[in-house]
Design a protein around this motif. Structure first.
Motif, PDB file in Angstrom:
ATOM      1  N   LYS A 185     -10.027  31.428 -56.412  1.00  0.00           N
ATOM      2  CA  LYS A 185      -8.838  31.424 -55.551  1.00  0.00           C
ATOM      3  C   LYS A 185      -7.799  30.417 -56.029  1.00  0.00           C
ATOM      4  N   TYR A 186      -8.244  29.208 -56.339  1.00  0.00           N
ATOM      5  CA  TYR A 186      -7.285  28.173 -56.725  1.00  0.00           C
ATOM      6  C   TYR A 186      -6.729  28.405 -58.126  1.00  0.00           C
TER       7      TYR A 186
ATOM      8  N   ALA B 230      -4.106  31.045 -57.676  1.00  0.00           N
ATOM      9  CA  ALA B 230      -2.942  30.523 -56.975  1.00  0.00           C
ATOM     10  C   ALA B 230      -1.974  29.793 -57.906  1.00  0.00           C
TER      11      ALA B 230
ATOM     12  N   LYS C  63      -1.177  26.042 -53.733  1.00  0.00           N
ATOM     13  CA  LYS C  63      -2.194  26.149 -52.685  1.00  0.00           C
ATOM     14  C   LYS C  63      -2.815  24.791 -52.398  1.00  0.00           C
TER      15      LYS C  63
END
Length: 489
Positions: A25-26, A29, A436
Motif C-alpha cells: 500500500k505505501y 501510494a 500517505k
C-alpha cells in the motif's frame, strides 16, 4: 552526512501477511515505482492469521531441541477441493489455534485507514482479523502472486543495491529469477519454533514421541483431557494456551516460568508454578519425570508443551557480506529495526516484539517507501551503526533488542512518524504532496496502552460474556472521564 540510495523502480515483497500488505500500500501510494511484485507461498493473504486444519497440526514435526535458525525452507501441506479453490492448494503451518483472540483492543490494533467492523468484540477473534486483512488487501491484490515460494535472494550488484530473487511456483514447479532494485522481507517471525535445550530431553522425546511439543503444534485442548500437562513459558501464548488446557487437564496445570509475565500483574490462579526445567529424567530409571531447578520432581507427566517463542530466520537470504542472523535471537545490522545497514535496499518491517504490530508496520513502510522514492534520506552508515550499537547497550544483544514494551513502542511509533513527516513533498501526491500518512499516537492512545494489563484482566473476568463487550468504556476504562476527573482534582 546523509545517505542517498540509488534510484528504485522495481520492488519485491516477500509475504502477504499484514506487513507485506502494508508495504504494498505505501509503495503504491508513492506513485513512482514501475514494478511491485508481492510473493506469497500460501494461497491466500493473512499469513499467520490462517488456521491450519487438524491434519496439518498432527503431521507437523518439530525437532527437540530446536535452537538453530538456519533451517531449510518450509515444505507445504497440500489440500484439494477446499472452499477457496477446487484445485491444488498449499498451506503452511501457522501458530494460530482455535479460540485465539487478540491481545490488543481493536481500536488500537486497526490500520489508520480501515476500522474494524461495527459490533466487533473488544479483543477480536482470529477469524475477524483474517476477514479484516482480506478486506484491507483488496486494493493491492492485483500485485500478489499466490503459491509462489521465494527460494533465494542474493545481491546482484552491490554498487546499485540490486537483488536477484529466485522463486518457485508451488503448483507447476516452475522456477523464475528476476532482478529487483529493492526487497521487502515481510515473512514474519513466527515460522521457526524455539525449543531450548534441556538435559535429558532427547532421550525423553525418543521414549515418549508425543511427550514434548511446541505451541506451533497446538490446535485445541481436546488431546490434553485428563492428562498431566506442563506448559513452559508465560508470554501471550503460554498464558492463553495454558488457560484453555487448564479447563480439561489433570489438575492443576503445571507452569514452568523464568520470570514474571509481561501480560499479567500477578500469578494466574489456574496453575501451579515452578521455575525452569533443569532435567528430563531418564526413562530407564523414572516414569515420565522432570526435575525443576528448585529440585522438585514431577512424575507421570504426559505432555510438556513449550510455549517458548520463535527464532528469527531468513532461509532464502544468501550471499550477504554480513549475515542478518546468528543464533536467531534478533536480526543484526539493521537501522531502526528496519534497514539492512550494509545495503538499505533491503528492509525488514515487523521485527518488533511486544508492540502494536499493524500500526508500527505502517510507519515503517511509510519510511522506506519515502527513502526509496527519493523523498527521505538515511544517515551515514557510521551513524546507522552507532544507532544499532546504542540500542544494544540499552537492551542487550539478544532477543530483547527488538522488544519494545510500553512506553518504548509508543516513542518509536511517534519518532518514525515524525521522521516520515520530514520527507520532501512531491506535487501530485495527496495531503499537499506529503503522501500517505501512518498513525501518530496522542495522549489518549498512550493512556490506553499503559492500561493494557488491567484492561485484559477486566476483559478476561467477563468469562463467556466477553464476546458482547465492544468498547473500553464498558470495562470502565474511559479516557475522557478520567481526564476530566484529573482536571477537576
Amino acid at each position: 552526512m546523509t545517505r542517498t540510495p540509488p534510484p528504485v523502480r522495481r520492488v519485491a515483497i516477500i509475504g502477504a501477511g499484514a506487513c507485506g500488505l502494508v508495504a504494498a500500500k505505501y509503495l503504491l501510494a508513492e506513485e513512482c515505482f514501475d514494478k511491485i511484485d508481492l510473493f506469497e507461498q500460501r494461497s491466500c493473504v493473512g499469513g499467520v492469521w490462517n488456521l491450519n486444519p487438524a491434519e496439518d497440526k498432527d503431521q507437523a514435526t518439530i525437532p527437540v531441541p530446536a535452537e538453530d535458525p538456519n533451517v531449510p525452507l518450509e515444505e507445504p501441506f497440500w489440500h484439494t477441493g477446499t472452499s477457496k479453490s477446487s484445485g491444488k492448494e498449499a498451506t503452511f503451518l501457522s501458530p494460530l489455534y482455535e479460540g485465539l483472540e487478540t491481545n490488543i483492543p481493536h481500536g488500537l490494533m486497526r490500520f489508520s485507514d480501515l476500522p474494524f467492523p461495527d459490533r466487533t468484540q473488544l479483543f477480536p477473534k482470529f477469524k475477524t482479523v483474517l476477514e479484516y486483512l482480506e478486506k484491507y488487501s483488496l486494493d493491492v491484490k492485483h500485485l500478489i502472486q499466490f503459491q509462489v515460494q521465494v527460494l533465494d535472494i542474493t545481491p546482484a550488484d552491490t554498487n546499485l543495491g540490486t537483488w536477484t530473487v529466485t522463486r518457485k511456483d508451488l503448483v507447476s514447479g516452475e522456477l523464475q529469477t528476476d532482478v529487483y532494485d529493492a526487497v521487502v522481507i515481510a515473512n514474519g517471525h513466527y515460522n521457526v519454533p524455539h525449543v531450548p535445550s534441556v538435559p535429558g530431553m532427547t532421550a525423553w522425546k525418543k521414549a515418549y514421541p508425543q511427550g514434548i511439543l511446541h505451541s506451533k503444534q497446538y490446535l485445541n485442548s481436546a488431546p490434553y483431557k485428563n492428562k498431566k500437562v506442563v506448559v513452559v513459558g508465560n508470554s501471550a501464548s503460554g498464558l492463553d494456551i495454558g488457560s484453555q488446557i487448564s479447563k480439561v487437564c489433570q489438575q492443576p496445570l503445571i507452569s514452568s516460568i523464568r520470570s514474571e509475565s509481561y501480560f499479567l500483574s500477578s500469578a494466574p490462579s489456574d496453575r501451579k508454578e515452578y521455575p525452569p526445567i533443569a532435567e528430563f529424567m531418564s526413562p530407564e530409571t523414572h516414569n515420565r519425570a522432570i526435575r525443576f531447578s528448585n529440585g522438585e520432581i514431577e512424575e507421570d507427566v504426559d505432555v510438556v508443551l513449550f510455549c517458548t517463542g520463535y527464532l528469527y530466520s531468513f532461509p532464502f537470504l544468501s550471499g550477504l557480506d554480513l549475515p542478518v542472523i546468528t543464533d536467531g535471537g534478533r536480526t543484526l545490522h539493521v537501522y531502526q529495526h528496519l534497514f539492512y545497514i550494509e545495503q538499505p535496499t533491503l528492509v525488514f518491517p515487523g521485527l518488533h516484539q511486544k508492540v502494536i504490530p499493524f500500526i508500527q508496520a505502517e510507519n515503517q513502510c511509510a519510511a522506506f517507501a519515502r527513502v526509496w522514492s527519493g523523498r527521505l534520506n538515511l544517515p551515514s552508515k557510521k551513524e546507522m551503526y552507532e544507532w544499532e550499537n546504542s540500542n544494544i547497550e540499552a537492551r542487550g544483544p539478544g532477543k530483547a533488542f527488538h522488544a519494545l514494551a510500553y512506553p518504548l513502542d509508543a516513542d518509536y511509533l511517534n519518532q518514525m512518524y515524525d521522521w516520515v513527516a520530514s520527507a520532501k513533498p512531491r506535487p501530485g501526491l495527496p495531503n499537499d504532496g506529503h503522501g500517505k500518512w501512518g498513525p501518530r499516537w496522542s495522549e489518549k492512545e498512550r493512556w490506553i496502552r499503559s492500561k493494557f494489563t488491567l484492561i485484559k484482566q477486566a476483559y478476561a473476568a467477563l468469562g463467556d460474556k466477553r464476546g458482547s463487550c465492544l468498547t473500553l468504556e464498558e470495562l470502565g476504562f474511559d479516557y475522557e472521564a478520567t481526564k476530566k476527573e484529573q482536571e477537576k482534582n
